[in-house]
Design a protein around this motif. Structure first.
Motif, mmCIF file in Angstrom:
data_model
loop_
_atom_site.group_PDB
_atom_site.id
_atom_site.type_symbol
_atom_site.label_atom_id
_atom_site.label_comp_id
_atom_site.label_asym_id
_atom_site.label_seq_id
_atom_site.Cartn_x
_atom_site.Cartn_y
_atom_site.Cartn_z
ATOM 1 N N GLU A 1 1.048 -1.164 0.265
ATOM 2 C CA GLU A 1 -0.050 -0.098 -0.097
ATOM 3 C C GLU A 1 0.892 1.344 0.071
ATOM 4 N N ALA A 2 1.921 1.331 0.531
ATOM 5 C CA ALA A 2 2.806 2.525 0.788
ATOM 6 C C ALA A 2 3.511 2.676 -0.308
ATOM 7 N N ILE A 3 4.076 1.463 -1.121
ATOM 8 C CA ILE A 3 4.727 1.482 -2.407
ATOM 9 C C ILE A 3 3.878 2.068 -3.316
ATOM 10 N N ALA A 4 2.682 1.680 -3.462
ATOM 11 C CA ALA A 4 1.749 2.080 -4.547
ATOM 12 C C ALA A 4 1.580 3.596 -4.392
ATOM 13 N N ALA A 5 1.408 3.943 -3.007
ATOM 14 C CA ALA A 5 1.311 5.382 -3.032
ATOM 15 C C ALA A 5 2.577 6.307 -3.295
ATOM 16 N N GLY B 1 5.058 -9.965 -14.339
ATOM 17 C CA GLY B 1 4.695 -11.496 -14.357
ATOM 18 C C GLY B 1 4.317 -12.160 -13.208
ATOM 19 N N VAL B 2 4.528 -11.470 -12.014
ATOM 20 C CA VAL B 2 4.281 -11.860 -10.752
ATOM 21 C C VAL B 2 3.759 -10.852 -9.846
ATOM 22 N N PRO B 3 2.934 -11.081 -9.019
ATOM 23 C CA PRO B 3 2.695 -10.067 -7.861
ATOM 24 C C PRO B 3 3.448 -9.417 -7.068
ATOM 25 N N PRO B 4 3.715 -7.973 -6.621
ATOM 26 C CA PRO B 4 4.356 -7.493 -5.972
ATOM 27 C C PRO B 4 5.179 -8.160 -4.732
ATOM 28 N N ASP B 5 4.199 -9.019 -3.840
ATOM 29 C CA ASP B 5 4.386 -9.710 -2.704
ATOM 30 C C ASP B 5 5.328 -10.921 -3.159
ATOM 31 N N ALA B 6 5.095 -11.548 -4.301
ATOM 32 C CA ALA B 6 5.715 -12.975 -4.551
ATOM 33 C C ALA B 6 7.135 -12.192 -5.191
ATOM 34 N N TYR B 7 7.250 -11.108 -5.905
ATOM 35 C CA TYR B 7 8.349 -10.401 -6.331
ATOM 36 C C TYR B 7 9.352 -10.160 -5.017
ATOM 37 N N ARG B 8 8.771 -9.568 -4.193
ATOM 38 C CA ARG B 8 9.894 -9.467 -2.954
ATOM 39 C C ARG B 8 10.273 -10.607 -2.480
ATOM 40 N N ARG B 9 9.642 -11.613 -2.288
ATOM 41 C CA ARG B 9 9.918 -12.781 -1.440
ATOM 42 C C ARG B 9 10.736 -13.629 -2.325
ATOM 43 N N THR B 10 10.763 -13.426 -3.752
ATOM 44 C CA THR B 10 11.716 -14.273 -4.389
ATOM 45 C C THR B 10 13.008 -13.337 -4.287
ATOM 46 N N PHE B 11 13.084 -11.987 -4.497
ATOM 47 C CA PHE B 11 14.174 -11.410 -4.570
ATOM 48 C C PHE B 11 14.925 -11.644 -3.276
ATOM 49 N N ARG B 12 14.235 -11.531 -2.040
ATOM 50 C CA ARG B 12 14.759 -11.662 -0.768
ATOM 51 C C ARG B 12 15.284 -13.163 -0.702
ATOM 52 N N ALA B 13 14.627 -13.999 -0.971
ATOM 53 C CA ALA B 13 15.211 -15.486 -1.228
ATOM 54 C C ALA B 13 16.456 -15.708 -1.668
ATOM 55 N N ALA C 1 -3.069 -0.316 -3.660
ATOM 56 C CA ALA C 1 -2.391 -1.731 -3.680
ATOM 57 C C ALA C 1 -3.103 -2.418 -4.836
ATOM 58 N N THR C 2 -4.419 -2.346 -5.179
ATOM 59 C CA THR C 2 -4.777 -2.982 -6.084
ATOM 60 C C THR C 2 -4.505 -2.413 -7.468
ATOM 61 N N THR C 3 -4.508 -1.358 -7.779
ATOM 62 C CA THR C 3 -3.976 -0.699 -9.172
ATOM 63 C C THR C 3 -2.389 -1.298 -9.215
ATOM 64 N N LEU C 4 -1.579 -1.097 -8.237
ATOM 65 C CA LEU C 4 -0.104 -1.722 -8.258
ATOM 66 C C LEU C 4 0.107 -3.022 -8.496
ATOM 67 N N ARG C 5 -0.759 -3.661 -7.949
ATOM 68 C CA ARG C 5 -0.591 -5.305 -7.949
ATOM 69 C C ARG C 5 -1.398 -5.569 -9.568
ATOM 70 N N ARG C 6 -2.114 -4.890 -10.054
ATOM 71 C CA ARG C 6 -2.782 -5.126 -11.290
ATOM 72 C C ARG C 6 -1.539 -4.988 -12.437
ATOM 73 N N HIS C 7 -1.089 -3.714 -12.424
ATOM 74 C CA HIS C 7 -0.199 -3.479 -13.391
ATOM 75 C C HIS C 7 1.275 -4.040 -13.145
ATOM 76 N N PHE C 8 1.754 -4.307 -11.768
ATOM 77 C CA PHE C 8 2.746 -4.953 -11.769
ATOM 78 C C PHE C 8 2.900 -6.551 -12.223
ATOM 79 N N ASN C 9 1.682 -6.998 -11.728
ATOM 80 C CA ASN C 9 1.698 -8.437 -12.139
ATOM 81 C C ASN C 9 1.674 -8.529 -13.832
ATOM 82 N N ARG C 10 0.941 -7.661 -14.557
ATOM 83 C CA ARG C 10 0.939 -7.772 -15.912
ATOM 84 C C ARG C 10 2.230 -7.483 -16.606
ATOM 85 N N THR C 11 3.035 -6.589 -16.047
ATOM 86 C CA THR C 11 4.089 -6.092 -16.468
ATOM 87 C C THR C 11 5.667 -7.122 -16.049
#
Length: 321
Positions: free
Chosen positions: A276-280, A299-311, A287-297
């Protein structure tokens, strides 16, 4: 993907080889540690126009690398050497990520790595690639194509874009942008951007987009619109769109969205801020708008992107020991 092999043979283009070596071969451990371990592979001395290169390893050792890069192939009317083709195929079968720069795509196609896949090459040779390899889905209108374990780029500057894309995959957007600044090149362009731009931004202070683009990037957190850009540039929205298309190969709206997504990637990698804070902070509103555009661009949702990057890289983007 810490080991990178540059696969070379007589008749290759030295510019693309130099681009890859500059990105992956320079000692950038002060930026990210560990950085890449680079080796050049070939079947004996390799002639590049007016000079000879002595590869440090043979093509038989190409499958040992985690990433294999094939520079441009000079004469696309001549079949690439069978030993090079066989070695690239063997490396991919061994699990390597294989990328071609410019007309290096003809080597990957000869190895069968592009069959049933989308790919690109220099715009002047896309028709030849499609005609010679009908199983390849050739896209003539993009800078590079990422098909997972197989990647292809268009010519010259797009080779740099693909190399920075690989760095972004391995180390994140903050490190990739740092490398771009070191090389004095623009931050990585999206792969889907048009590869043939009729009039790139001139290197002069009076071009209408010279000041506009950094001004907009500095204000991504606000409700920035195309009309705002046009007003800042003191021109109509239609006139602005023509300048954007000529200079960047895309529309002002798409360019804005791309910058917002990239900023979101950086914040997801480097901070613990909520979606939500990153969307702002990126001007996406919710957050809904960010998730929609992020996933489309991406290929994964923001939360999954962060988990994958951190891992892959450890907490807050620090390298894993």
């Amino acid at each position: 993907m810490s080991t990178v092999a540059l696969a070379v043979a007589d008749g290759m283009l030295h510019f693309e080889l130099s681009v890859a070596y500059e990105v992956f071969g320079a000692d950038l451990t002060h930026i990210a540690d560990p950085w890449y371990e680079v080796s050049v592979h070939g079947a004996g001395p390799v002639r590049f126009d007016r000079f000879l290169l002595e590869p440090e390893r043979g093509l038989d050792r190409l499958p040992e690398a985690e990433t294999v890069i094939v520079p441009g192939w000079a004469d696309v009317d001549v079949d690439p050497p069978a030993d090079l083709v066989d070695a690239v195929r063997a490396a991919h079968r061994a699990g390597a990520r294989v990328a071609s720069l410019c007309t290096g795509a003809f080597v990957l196609a000869a190895a069968g790595l592009l069959d049933g896949r989308r790919a690109t090459t220099h715009w002047a040779h896309t028709r030849a690639l499609a005609e010679r390899h009908p199983l390849v889905d050739v896209d003539p209108d993009v800078l590079y194509v990422d098909e997972g374990s197989v990647l292809t780029s268009a010519g010259k500057a797009a080779a740099m874009d693909l190399c920075l894309h690989l760095v972004r995959q391995d180390h994140g957007s903050v490190i990739a942008n740092t490398v771009a600044r070191r090389l004095v090149v623009p931050p990585q362009r999206a792969g889907g951007q048009a590869q043939f731009v009729t009039a790139p931004i001139p290197a002069r202070d009076d071009h209408p987009l010279t000041d506009l683009l950094p001004w907009a990037i500095a204000r991504l957190g606000g409700p920035l619109t195309v009309e705002d850009l046009a007003r800042r540039a003191r021109m109509s929205s239609r006139h602005l769109a023509r300048h954007f298309r000529a200079a960047t190969g895309t529309t002002p709206l798409q360019w804005l969205l791309t910058q917002r997504i990239r900023r979101a990637q950086e914040l997801l990698e480097a901070t613990d801020e909520s979606v939500e804070a990153i969307a702002a902070a990126t001007g996406m509103g919710t957050a809904t708008t960010l998730r929609r555009h992020f996933n489309r661009t991406v290929g994964v949702p923001p939360d999954a992107y962060r988990r994958t990057f951190r891992a892959a890289r450890g907490t807050r983007g620090e390298p894993v020991d």
